[in-house]
Write a protein that holds these residues in place. Sequence first.
Motif, mmCIF file in Angstrom:
data_model
loop_
_atom_site.group_PDB
_atom_site.id
_atom_site.type_symbol
_atom_site.label_atom_id
_atom_site.label_comp_id
_atom_site.label_asym_id
_atom_site.label_seq_id
_atom_site.Cartn_x
_atom_site.Cartn_y
_atom_site.Cartn_z
ATOM 1 N N ASP A 12 -1.399 6.682 -3.445
ATOM 2 C CA ASP A 12 -0.070 6.541 -3.538
ATOM 3 C C ASP A 12 0.173 5.548 -2.995
ATOM 4 O O ASP A 12 0.956 6.294 -2.006
ATOM 5 N N ASP A 53 -0.144 8.630 -10.985
ATOM 6 C CA ASP A 53 0.831 7.977 -9.488
ATOM 7 C C ASP A 53 -0.499 7.188 -8.248
ATOM 8 O O ASP A 53 -0.364 6.303 -8.069
ATOM 9 N N ASP A 54 -1.379 7.844 -9.130
ATOM 10 C CA ASP A 54 -2.630 7.174 -8.022
ATOM 11 C C ASP A 54 -3.647 6.097 -8.461
ATOM 12 O O ASP A 54 -3.488 6.176 -9.211
ATOM 13 N N ASP A 132 -3.402 14.626 -10.150
ATOM 14 C CA ASP A 132 -2.405 14.601 -9.437
ATOM 15 C C ASP A 132 -1.339 15.435 -10.027
ATOM 16 O O ASP A 132 -2.484 16.014 -10.031
ATOM 17 N N LYS A 133 -0.495 15.446 -8.662
ATOM 18 C CA LYS A 133 0.105 16.564 -8.569
ATOM 19 C C LYS A 133 -0.575 17.680 -8.566
ATOM 20 O O LYS A 133 -0.344 19.090 -8.845
ATOM 21 N N ASP A 234 -2.970 15.009 -3.632
ATOM 22 C CA ASP A 234 -3.832 14.782 -5.351
ATOM 23 C C ASP A 234 -5.439 13.677 -4.965
ATOM 24 O O ASP A 234 -5.242 13.141 -5.193
HETATM 25 MG MG MG Z 1 0.011 11.048 -6.807
#
Ligand code: MG
Length: 364
Positions: A12, A53-54, A132-133, A234
Amino acid sequence: MARITLSAIKADVGSLAGHIVPSRELVKAVGDHIKANQASLGIIDFRLSTTGDDVCILMTHRHGADHPQIHKVAFDAFMAGGDIAEAQGLYGAKQDLLVTAFSGNVKGMGPAAAEMEFDERPGEAFILFAADKTDPGAYNGPLYHLSDPMYNSGLLLNPKTKGYRYTVMDVSHTGGDRVIELETPKDLYDLAALLRDLERFVVEKIEGLDGLPMVAVSTTRLHNIAGRYTGKDDPICLVRSQKDFPATGEVLAPYVKAEYVAGFMRGSHTGPLVPSKLGTKISYFDGPPKVTAAGYSMKDGKLVGPEDLFEDPFWDEIRRKAHQKAEYIREQGFRGVAMLPMDELEYGGMKQRLEELDQRFKIR
Ligand code: MG
Ligand code: F6R
Ligand code: MG
């Protein structure tokens, strides 16, 4: 048969409107850098994908895992993406690049890597999961169930499948890689005992009992590297499927559970792992934690795909259930299991507050 290496490396390096999605320009800059170096580095093929967001780079080549030039091109590509993130004022620009210059291997520098070297089979099929997360323990459940005939019917139906060899890493150990090997079905309960602890013991790889590489997971815990919290890890995970490995559908099957994992809002809450479409964005309470599955075929390292394996309407039903699970746990707010244990909180605020309150306690 020529050896082939799959290298999946993700980071990210900045995202739009918070921890939501990278900008198109950022993703393009990452891809342009790989493309510009593809021929000179002997990268046979590559693909980019995004999950929340990755950004994940998948490359095929013949140099083996942990190859410095392959890691460098990925690191520099993320740096190029990070430059765009800075220029555009994106949130968290270069956040996963913990050093300013590459030296040797991306592991320990922020980006996460999952790699496998093997003899390509006729009809080679594999899946690239990206989450993600959340953190690497998110794959513990689904990977444990590869040794469970409730999910992997091949354990009963394929006479050649005798079991698997798991390598489990103690990710809380920072002075080198602390690992243990366990074989299923013989060591199944020992495996369960370890994989219960999602934040400490995580599956790093799985092989057939004949030694054939089957699964590779990125085990990076960013806060262990940086000595401070820099965001959730992530993780990514490569799984080869079909023939003597579990079928693609058997690998995907455990994701119907949408298990509760770490990483919801501010990397500090528990949320369901939602099987999501490629390119998925983040929306509710900086989550919920999401996982995508990109299916590939390959011939001499040339990729066909990705095919979005969580796109089918079947998974819409699972998403509905997962979203309900997200609402249920959010009803619990900051209390009990809804928020992660003290050591896993992404901010120091709670500790500080409790230390201050501690001073005000009186013994009556
Ligand atoms: Mg991320
Ligand atoms: C992972 C991710 C989260 C954030 C966390 C805190 O992709 O985005 O783990 O790192 O939500 O981020 P800040 O403190 O920047 O809001
Ligand atoms: Mg983020």
